[in-house]
Design a protein around this motif. Structure first.
Motif, PDB file in Angstrom:
ATOM      1  N   SER A 130       1.207   5.780  -4.440  1.00  0.00           N
ATOM      2  CA  SER A 130       2.106   6.673  -3.706  1.00  0.00           C
ATOM      3  C   SER A 130       2.733   5.882  -2.574  1.00  0.00           C
ATOM      4  N   ILE A 131       3.752   6.455  -1.980  1.00  0.00           N
ATOM      5  CA  ILE A 131       4.390   5.787  -0.849  1.00  0.00           C
ATOM      6  C   ILE A 131       3.388   5.616   0.289  1.00  0.00           C
ATOM      7  N   ALA A 132       2.617   6.659   0.574  1.00  0.00           N
ATOM      8  CA  ALA A 132       1.652   6.589   1.675  1.00  0.00           C
ATOM      9  C   ALA A 132       0.604   5.509   1.420  1.00  0.00           C
ATOM     10  N   ARG A 133       0.043   5.478   0.214  1.00  0.00           N
ATOM     11  CA  ARG A 133      -0.989   4.485  -0.100  1.00  0.00           C
ATOM     12  C   ARG A 133      -0.391   3.073  -0.114  1.00  0.00           C
ATOM     13  N   SER A 134       0.773   2.928  -0.723  1.00  0.00           N
ATOM     14  CA  SER A 134       1.380   1.597  -0.804  1.00  0.00           C
ATOM     15  C   SER A 134       1.634   1.025   0.582  1.00  0.00           C
ATOM     16  N   TRP A 135       2.191   1.841   1.473  1.00  0.00           N
ATOM     17  CA  TRP A 135       2.457   1.376   2.830  1.00  0.00           C
ATOM     18  C   TRP A 135       1.154   0.992   3.530  1.00  0.00           C
ATOM     19  N   ALA A 136       0.128   1.829   3.370  1.00  0.00           N
ATOM     20  CA  ALA A 136      -1.152   1.540   4.017  1.00  0.00           C
ATOM     21  C   ALA A 136      -1.750   0.243   3.487  1.00  0.00           C
ATOM     22  N   GLU A 137      -1.692   0.037   2.178  1.00  0.00           N
ATOM     23  CA  GLU A 137      -2.233  -1.199   1.605  1.00  0.00           C
ATOM     24  C   GLU A 137      -1.480  -2.415   2.120  1.00  0.00           C
ATOM     25  N   LEU A 138      -0.175  -2.298   2.200  1.00  0.00           N
ATOM     26  CA  LEU A 138       0.628  -3.433   2.646  1.00  0.00           C
ATOM     27  C   LEU A 138       0.403  -3.764   4.116  1.00  0.00           C
ATOM     28  N   ARG A 139       0.102  -2.745   4.908  1.00  0.00           N
ATOM     29  CA  ARG A 139      -0.114  -2.956   6.339  1.00  0.00           C
ATOM     30  C   ARG A 139      -1.584  -3.145   6.697  1.00  0.00           C
ATOM     31  N   GLY A 140      -2.459  -3.152   5.684  1.00  0.00           N
ATOM     32  CA  GLY A 140      -3.884  -3.331   5.943  1.00  0.00           C
ATOM     33  C   GLY A 140      -4.532  -2.148   6.625  1.00  0.00           C
ATOM     34  N   LEU A 141      -4.025  -0.959   6.373  1.00  0.00           N
ATOM     35  CA  LEU A 141      -4.550   0.260   6.985  1.00  0.00           C
ATOM     36  C   LEU A 141      -5.539   0.935   6.042  1.00  0.00           C
ATOM     37  N   PRO A 142      -6.468   1.735   6.560  1.00  0.00           N
ATOM     38  CA  PRO A 142      -7.426   2.433   5.685  1.00  0.00           C
ATOM     39  C   PRO A 142      -6.704   3.399   4.748  1.00  0.00           C
ATOM     40  N   THR A 143      -7.181   3.448   3.514  1.00  0.00           N
ATOM     41  CA  THR A 143      -6.550   4.320   2.516  1.00  0.00           C
ATOM     42  C   THR A 143      -7.425   5.504   2.127  1.00  0.00           C
ATOM     43  N   ASP A 144      -8.631   5.575   2.697  1.00  0.00           N
ATOM     44  CA  ASP A 144      -9.532   6.660   2.324  1.00  0.00           C
ATOM     45  C   ASP A 144      -9.260   7.946   3.089  1.00  0.00           C
ATOM     46  N   SER A 145      -8.378   7.897   4.076  1.00  0.00           N
ATOM     47  CA  SER A 145      -8.047   9.106   4.844  1.00  0.00           C
ATOM     48  C   SER A 145      -6.575   9.075   5.229  1.00  0.00           C
ATOM     49  N   LEU A 146      -5.725   9.033   4.215  1.00  0.00           N
ATOM     50  CA  LEU A 146      -4.288   9.007   4.474  1.00  0.00           C
ATOM     51  C   LEU A 146      -3.848  10.307   5.141  1.00  0.00           C
ATOM     52  N   PRO A 147      -2.905  10.232   6.091  1.00  0.00           N
ATOM     53  CA  PRO A 147      -2.446  11.457   6.753  1.00  0.00           C
ATOM     54  C   PRO A 147      -1.872  12.447   5.751  1.00  0.00           C
ATOM     55  N   THR A 148      -2.173  13.699   5.955  1.00  0.00           N
ATOM     56  CA  THR A 148      -1.635  14.770   5.118  1.00  0.00           C
ATOM     57  C   THR A 148      -0.899  15.750   6.005  1.00  0.00           C
ATOM     58  N   MET A 149      -0.151  16.619   5.371  1.00  0.00           N
ATOM     59  CA  MET A 149       0.633  17.584   6.138  1.00  0.00           C
ATOM     60  C   MET A 149       0.332  18.989   5.655  1.00  0.00           C
ATOM     61  N   GLY A 150       0.454  19.923   6.564  1.00  0.00           N
ATOM     62  CA  GLY A 150       0.297  21.321   6.209  1.00  0.00           C
ATOM     63  C   GLY A 150       1.599  21.904   5.713  1.00  0.00           C
ATOM     64  N   GLN A 151       1.552  23.135   5.286  1.00  0.00           N
ATOM     65  CA  GLN A 151       2.719  23.770   4.676  1.00  0.00           C
ATOM     66  C   GLN A 151       3.888  23.876   5.640  1.00  0.00           C
ATOM     67  N   LEU A 152       3.611  23.987   6.951  1.00  0.00           N
ATOM     68  CA  LEU A 152       4.690  24.220   7.918  1.00  0.00           C
ATOM     69  C   LEU A 152       5.106  22.960   8.672  1.00  0.00           C
ATOM     70  N   ASP A 153       4.514  21.820   8.306  1.00  0.00           N
ATOM     71  CA  ASP A 153       4.790  20.620   9.089  1.00  0.00           C
ATOM     72  C   ASP A 153       6.252  20.191   9.067  1.00  0.00           C
ATOM     73  N   LEU A 154       6.943  20.458   7.957  1.00  0.00           N
ATOM     74  CA  LEU A 154       8.352  20.063   7.908  1.00  0.00           C
ATOM     75  C   LEU A 154       9.183  20.828   8.931  1.00  0.00           C
ATOM     76  N   LEU A 155       8.737  22.046   9.252  1.00  0.00           N
ATOM     77  CA  LEU A 155       9.473  22.856  10.224  1.00  0.00           C
ATOM     78  C   LEU A 155       9.008  22.578  11.646  1.00  0.00           C
ATOM     79  N   ASP A 156       7.735  22.218  11.782  1.00  0.00           N
ATOM     80  CA  ASP A 156       7.160  22.006  13.112  1.00  0.00           C
ATOM     81  C   ASP A 156       6.921  20.520  13.327  1.00  0.00           C
ATOM     82  N   GLN A 157       7.969  19.787  13.621  1.00  0.00           N
ATOM     83  CA  GLN A 157       7.871  18.338  13.815  1.00  0.00           C
ATOM     84  C   GLN A 157       7.838  18.049  15.318  1.00  0.00           C
ATOM     85  N   THR A 158       6.727  18.337  15.957  1.00  0.00           N
ATOM     86  CA  THR A 158       6.629  18.223  17.410  1.00  0.00           C
ATOM     87  C   THR A 158       6.058  16.893  17.853  1.00  0.00           C
TER      88      THR A 158
END
Length: 576
Positions: free
Chosen positions: A98-126
């Motif tokens: 996935s885009i999230a996993r690929s970016w994390a792998e390329l940047r050496g970031l942990p992949t076991d807890s990739l950020p996720t979003m809730g149903q309203l996150d697209l509307l509430d971008q605070t």
């Protein structure tokens, strides 16, 4: 579109320059070159891309297949691309990412807890993570899930940033591949990306099918279309009765239950460990029920998988359409859904060129042993590739029959040589030490659980079985299986890489003729070409193989061969 062209030209973009691109069909296109990015709002971003492609010919860098799908649907003849997710599958040795996993792998970031979003996150971008919601990268380095989910295009000004991030990811991949295998690994990434674009085109174009002929074939196997469920049940029972009538009265038999079939066969003194077709073929003459069962299976496969429902669901406008992908896993082969890769031989006569067109069918000959010669550099095996049938000189050198030589060579590559060919294997080790040593080193790595890489740089992951602890016999079986897998995956993977180089060169060479590739099947290509250009298409396919071998093979003396011929129907290609 002129503004985008002028902007890129002013930055010195020329043929092959990497240009990040992010487009939304209704909002615009974002473009990124080293240190520069800009969004161009437009309701026809694909027109902009087409103009830039025609005038400048850059290497487009996009995140994933979705952009390739848009390009294919529009019929834009993109020549060069870099698909970030496709390349990451190559680097990481994964079938899915996935885009999230690929970016994390390329940047050496942990992949076991990739950020996720809730149903309203697209509307509430605070930006409650402490960062700027207009920055696609969070303070912890991960990509924002709301951007990945579509926020990259709302507002359209974000398109440029998303294109720049894709180009940044490609730059890291480029460096990784350069360290892994230099120009060869980077060339493989180019081929894989182009193959994924070809897959988008295959998915959109489809395979020409003569629907009337297909219905005739299906009807001959299972009868006309059922009028109701009860009619379908009656037909199913009638097909079963054609097998069961060969038995004496006894217990009922469910022909779709392997245990019942084995018990049925024992009643007629045919005792088999399983009911695979190749095994039953050995007993065809023992009792009429065996031949009837084999015939029933062909009809049953059509009835359950390739019958009227399959025809209705997947064939539209005279084309069989399925979803194609450029890599099926460890071996990296192209594959497709909707039965495109498993179409029964009985249905091949229904795959027919459209009026005014022909198929150009091309079938690589003995591709895997020729690839083994190339990647191992074995001088004697390389010499054998000069023959149209390379098993013949191998057989002469080993002092065995051709069939035994073939089984021995294939068994050596897949770690499955037994019986008479096992004796030939020992001769193979003596006569072709470089090739056999190459395979044994792969097997050693597999047995040890060490990941391997194909010739082109694809990572092939080995697995760990947690159940082997304290069980020596199981540990040995698992290690042996990994050894066989490593041999197989390395050779099949290299063959797949060569095949894809060939396919993308063919794609480029035949496009000016109005011809298109419509099927890629492991070592077969099927090109749909105007009848008036058939001879030119045949020449182009043959010449493309020579060019692919020159580009791909580390050994210039290895000869690759293909049977290339124009045909009206797919079935005409065999035995001609």
């Amino acid at each position: 579109m002129d503004a985008a062209l002028d902007w890129l030209a002013g930055l010195g973009v020329a043929r092959g320059t990497r240009v990040g691109v992010a487009l939304h069909p209704e909002r615009g296109i974002g473009l990124a070159v080293e240190g520069n990015e800009r969004a161009f709002p437009t309701d026809d971003p694909l027109a902009t891309l087409a103009v830039v492609e025609a005038r400048l010919g850059p290497r487009w860098v996009w995140w994933d297949r979705s952009t390739a799908d848009h390009v294919a649907e529009r019929g834009i003849a993109v020549v060069r691309c870099w698909d970030v997710l496709t390349v990451q599958r190559l680097i990481a040795g994964r079938y899915r990412t996935s885009i999230a996993r690929s970016w994390a792998e390329l940047r050496g970031l942990p992949t076991d807890s990739l950020p996720t979003m809730g149903q309203l996150d697209l509307l509430d971008q605070t930006g409650d993570d402490g960062g700027d919601p207009d920055d696609p990268v969070r303070p912890d380095g991960h990509l924002r899930p709301e951007w990945i989910a579509g926020g990259w295009a709302a507002p359209s000004s974000r398109l440029a940033r998303w294109a720049a991030i894709a180009r940044s990811a490609a730059g890291i991949q480029w460096s990784t591949l350069d360290e892994r295998g230099g120009d060869r690994a980077i060339s493989t990434a180019h081929g894989e990306s182009a193959a994924e674009l070809l897959c988008a085109e295959l998915s959109f174009e489809g395979l020409p099918v003569d629907v009337v002929r297909a219905e005739e074939i299906i009807a001959a196997a299972i009868g006309p279309r059922p009028t109701s469920e009860s009619d379908a049940d009656a037909r199913r029972r009638a097909r079963d009765d054609e097998v069961l009538r060969h038995l004496e009265p006894g217990p009922s038999v469910d022909l779709r239950n392997p245990a019942d079939v084995k018990a049925m066969l024992r009643r007629v003194a045919v005792d088999v460990p399983d009911t695979r077709a190749w095994r039953l073929e050995q007993h065809r003459d023992r009792h009429p029920v065996v031949a009837a069962l084999l015939h029933w299976r062909k009809g049953e496969r059509i009835a359950t998988t390739y019958g009227y429902r399959w025809l209705d669901e997947h064939v539209h406008g005279g084309r069989l359409r399925g979803e194609w992908t450029s890599s099926d896993g460890a071996a990296g082969r192209m594959t497709a859904s909707a039965g495109l890769h498993n179409l029964p031989g009985e249905l091949r006569p229904a795959v027919a060129a459209e009026p005014g067109h022909v198929f150009v069918h091309a079938d690589l000959g003995q591709i895997e042993p020729r690839v083994l010669a190339a990647v191992s550099g074995d001088p004697a095996l390389i010499a054998a590739t000069a023959d149209d049938d390379m098993y013949h000189p191998v057989a002469v050198r080993l002092g065995v029959g051709r069939d035994i030589a073939k089984v021995a060579v294939l068994g050596a590559m897949y770690g499955a040589t037994t019986g008479e060919s096992a004796h030939a294997l020992r001769r193979l080790e003596r006569e072709y030490p470089a090739a056999m040593g190459f395979l044994e080193r792969l097997a050693d790595a597999g047995r040890a659980g060490t990941d391997i890489h194909t010739f082109g740089g694809r990572r092939v992951r080995m697995w760990v079985d947690d159940r082997v602890e304290g069980d020596i016999d199981r540990a040995r079986r698992v290690a042996a299986a990994r050894g066989r897998f490593a041999r197989n995956a390395a050779i099949q993977g290299a063959a797949a890489e060569l095949f894809k180089v060939w396919a993308v060169i063919v794609r480029a060479r035949i496009a000016p003729m109005g011809a298109r590739i419509v099927l890629c099947l492991h070592d077969e290509l099927l090109v749909h070409a105007p009848a008036a250009r058939a001879a030119a298409a045949v020449d182009a396919v043959r010449d493309a193989l020579a060019e692919a071998a020159f580009r791909w093979s580390p050994q210039p003396d290895v000869r690759f061969v293909a049977d290339v011929r124009p045909v009206a129907r797919w079935s005409d290609a065999k035995g001609g």
